[in-house]
Design a protein around this motif. Structure first.
Motif, PDB file in Angstrom:
ATOM      1  N   SER A   1       2.884  -9.735   6.951  1.00  0.00           N
ATOM      2  CA  SER A   1       4.297 -10.074   7.120  1.00  0.00           C
ATOM      3  C   SER A   1       5.093  -9.718   5.874  1.00  0.00           C
ATOM      4  CB  SER A   1       4.461 -11.559   7.421  1.00  0.00           C
ATOM      5  OG  SER A   1       3.870 -11.895   8.642  1.00  0.00           O
ATOM      6  N   LYS A   2       4.514 -10.015   4.726  1.00  0.00           N
ATOM      7  CA  LYS A   2       5.187  -9.700   3.466  1.00  0.00           C
ATOM      8  C   LYS A   2       5.350  -8.192   3.310  1.00  0.00           C
ATOM      9  CE  LYS A   2       4.873 -10.443  -1.508  1.00  0.00           C
ATOM     10  NZ  LYS A   2       4.093 -11.009  -2.615  1.00  0.00           N
TER      11      LYS A   2
ATOM     12  N   ASN B   1       8.598  -3.207   3.611  1.00  0.00           N
ATOM     13  CA  ASN B   1       8.788  -1.900   4.232  1.00  0.00           C
ATOM     14  C   ASN B   1      10.168  -1.806   4.882  1.00  0.00           C
ATOM     15  OD1 ASN B   1       7.971   0.695   4.976  1.00  0.00           O
ATOM     16  ND2 ASN B   1       7.290  -0.012   6.984  1.00  0.00           N
ATOM     17  N   CYS B   2      10.591  -2.851   5.564  1.00  0.00           N
ATOM     18  CA  CYS B   2      11.920  -2.871   6.183  1.00  0.00           C
ATOM     19  C   CYS B   2      13.009  -2.740   5.124  1.00  0.00           C
ATOM     20  CB  CYS B   2      12.128  -4.153   6.980  1.00  0.00           C
ATOM     21  SG  CYS B   2      11.167  -4.228   8.502  1.00  0.00           S
ATOM     22  N   TYR B   3      12.843  -3.442   4.027  1.00  0.00           N
ATOM     23  CA  TYR B   3      13.822  -3.365   2.942  1.00  0.00           C
ATOM     24  C   TYR B   3      13.879  -1.951   2.363  1.00  0.00           C
ATOM     25  CZ  TYR B   3      15.922  -3.875  -1.646  1.00  0.00           C
ATOM     26  OH  TYR B   3      16.718  -3.700  -2.754  1.00  0.00           O
TER      27      TYR B   3
ATOM     28  N   MET C   1      13.068   0.882   3.847  1.00  0.00           N
ATOM     29  CA  MET C   1      13.676   1.802   4.812  1.00  0.00           C
ATOM     30  C   MET C   1      15.189   1.633   4.853  1.00  0.00           C
ATOM     31  SD  MET C   1      10.951   2.082   7.990  1.00  0.00           S
ATOM     32  CE  MET C   1      11.205   0.427   8.545  1.00  0.00           C
ATOM     33  N   LYS C   2      15.650   0.397   4.779  1.00  0.00           N
ATOM     34  CA  LYS C   2      17.091   0.148   4.771  1.00  0.00           C
ATOM     35  C   LYS C   2      17.738   0.733   3.516  1.00  0.00           C
ATOM     36  CE  LYS C   2      20.393  -3.617   5.413  1.00  0.00           C
ATOM     37  NZ  LYS C   2      20.569  -5.054   5.624  1.00  0.00           N
ATOM     38  N   GLU C   3      17.094   0.563   2.383  1.00  0.00           N
ATOM     39  CA  GLU C   3      17.603   1.105   1.120  1.00  0.00           C
ATOM     40  C   GLU C   3      17.587   2.637   1.144  1.00  0.00           C
ATOM     41  OE1 GLU C   3      19.060   0.759  -2.901  1.00  0.00           O
ATOM     42  OE2 GLU C   3      19.055  -0.522  -1.129  1.00  0.00           O
ATOM     43  N   ASN C   4      16.553   3.236   1.709  1.00  0.00           N
ATOM     44  CA  ASN C   4      16.487   4.692   1.835  1.00  0.00           C
ATOM     45  C   ASN C   4      17.641   5.222   2.678  1.00  0.00           C
ATOM     46  OD1 ASN C   4      14.246   5.081   0.267  1.00  0.00           O
ATOM     47  ND2 ASN C   4      12.803   5.145   1.978  1.00  0.00           N
ATOM     48  N   GLU C   5      17.935   4.548   3.758  1.00  0.00           N
ATOM     49  CA  GLU C   5      19.037   4.971   4.624  1.00  0.00           C
ATOM     50  C   GLU C   5      20.370   4.853   3.890  1.00  0.00           C
ATOM     51  OE1 GLU C   5      20.862   6.639   7.772  1.00  0.00           O
ATOM     52  OE2 GLU C   5      18.713   6.471   7.440  1.00  0.00           O
TER      53      GLU C   5
END
Length: 77
Positions: A6-7, A12-14, A16-20
């Motif tokens: 989960s961590k 990973n979500c963070y 990917m959001k920052e990359n976008e």
């Protein structure tokens, strides 16, 4: 183990959001650079009425940007 997954998933979500966000910022900066380059070329051509083109000394910013964008797109996979 589930807690670790989960961590890692949240990290990973963070990422990917920052990359976008960074990708969009890079696109905006590239557009701004292209507009400025076009403006500079126009000013140089107006200041050179004898038909001599001094635009050859200005590098084309698109030469490296397409490979960088392709690299950015493939690195997100």
């Amino acid at each position: 183990m589930d807690r670790l997954n989960s961590k890692l998933y949240l990290q990973n979500c963070y990422i990917m959001k920052e990359n976008e966000r960074l990708r969009k910022k890079a696109q905006l900066l590239n557009q701004e650079n292209q507009a400025l380059l076009s403006e500079l070329k126009q000013k140089l051509s107006k200041g050179n009425p004898k038909g001599k083109s001094s635009n050859n000394n200005i590098p084309d910013l698109n030469l490296g940007s397409s490979s960088n964008q392709n690299h950015a797109n493939t690195s997100s996979n």
